[in-house]
Design an enzyme around this catalytic site. Sequence first.
Site, PDB file in Angstrom:
ATOM      1  N   SER A 120      58.962   2.728   0.911  1.00  0.00           N
ATOM      2  CA  SER A 120      58.243   3.918   0.444  1.00  0.00           C
ATOM      3  C   SER A 120      58.276   5.093   1.409  1.00  0.00           C
ATOM      4  O   SER A 120      57.779   6.173   1.072  1.00  0.00           O
ATOM      5  CB  SER A 120      56.789   3.569   0.125  1.00  0.00           C
ATOM      6  OG  SER A 120      56.714   2.830  -1.086  1.00  0.00           O
ATOM      7  N   LYS A 123      59.597   8.276  -0.004  1.00  0.00           N
ATOM      8  CA  LYS A 123      58.756   9.211  -0.753  1.00  0.00           C
ATOM      9  C   LYS A 123      58.538  10.524   0.007  1.00  0.00           C
ATOM     10  O   LYS A 123      58.229  11.550  -0.604  1.00  0.00           O
ATOM     11  CB  LYS A 123      57.407   8.576  -1.095  1.00  0.00           C
ATOM     12  CG  LYS A 123      57.475   7.464  -2.147  1.00  0.00           C
ATOM     13  CD  LYS A 123      56.079   6.983  -2.507  1.00  0.00           C
ATOM     14  CE  LYS A 123      56.094   5.983  -3.660  1.00  0.00           C
ATOM     15  NZ  LYS A 123      56.426   4.622  -3.221  1.00  0.00           N
ATOM     16  N   SER A 175      50.881   5.755  -2.417  1.00  0.00           N
ATOM     17  CA  SER A 175      52.279   5.348  -2.603  1.00  0.00           C
ATOM     18  C   SER A 175      52.574   4.989  -4.062  1.00  0.00           C
ATOM     19  O   SER A 175      53.239   4.000  -4.360  1.00  0.00           O
ATOM     20  CB  SER A 175      52.602   4.151  -1.695  1.00  0.00           C
ATOM     21  OG  SER A 175      53.976   4.065  -1.454  1.00  0.00           O
TER      22      SER A 175
END
Length: 404
Positions: A120, A123, A175
């Site tokens: 993640s 991101k 997230s």
Amino acid sequence: MGIKHLAPVGVLLAATTFLGAPAQARTAGVSATGSPAGPHGADLLNDLGGWPSATGSLGPHARGEREPVGGSRLGERGLIVPPGVKAPPKTAAKAYVIADAETGAVLAAKDAHGRYLPASTLKALTALTLIPKLDKNRRIRPSSRAVNEEGSAVGLVTKPLYTVDDLFKALMLVSGNDCAMALAEANGGLAATLADMNAEAKRLQAFDTVAKTPSGLDKPGQSSSAYDLALIARAGLANADFRRYISTKTDKFPAPKGYYEIGNHNKLLWRYKGMIGVKNGWTSKALGSFVGAAKRNGHTIIVSIMRHDGYFWEEVADLLDWGFANRGRVAPVGQLVDPIPEPTPLPAPPTASAPPAPTSGSERNPAAAARPADEGIPIGYYVLGAGLLGGLVWLVYGLRRRFR
């Protein structure tokens, strides 16, 4: 009409035809696209690294691929520390970078350009790419695909309850993989968003990064590096909205019946003095990853780690402490490079109110206008034409004497 009248006309036609030939010969070395033609033109392009691509990145020679981005030492796989300095505290991470955000100096690193699954932390690139493209007040109705995205999620429903701003908050705080897909759809779809993300990575010179998902969910071919995560974080810190999202600890998120509270997964926001935030990530294949920034005494340190198989928060805090203790005191082992500059805009065309240009001889004579402006007739052609004309005059004179 006698021969004495025909000869000058023939000479004139021959000279005109002969002298017009160089115009075609001179343009034969340039292709229809304006690029150099022939083998020498191709060699020139190879020497320069090729034409820039559609994304604005240059060819391999111009881009400097002969050594790792940021300096030759950053290509080493082991620990890289300035001489005469105590090494940073130990960490179980396979790769990391400690850098000064203001100067871009890399203070220490380990396998900085090693390519790993980013989880993640990717991101951060999603947010950096899409924040300038989407109106944060635009209302979004997520699709069924977005709502059912696997992995971590904020819990979207297929109702127009959310603004783009809401989705960015949940993307960076909790997230939300569902938010990543909803934002990608708002940007024109998954394919368009991945193309934008990869173009942004190239602009940042994050050449180890390949985005295959907007969420960071594992997918074959997806990768990043500790060096690239530091580049992305540094660029994000320059964006006010990005900084606001990553530094928010808690917020209210819309729900079908009111709202509920969400909290940031970055534990150092609650524990480390001066922590600004950025992003953490984990999947079973990527293991733990993190990129973050903290500010103390007017200076900001960035730390990124990849492929950590355990609890890394204290280790990241120790690496940040080492960065603050050594910034400005040690010789850098590398450099966080700046993004590729935007292309210089072309000059604006002249306005309609501009005074008319003076009429040139070529405008009065269409035949002269057809000739390129820089094409003069070499003196050699005049000498050759004069010789030809003299020879024909001598021939005519001899014939006339013979007939008499």
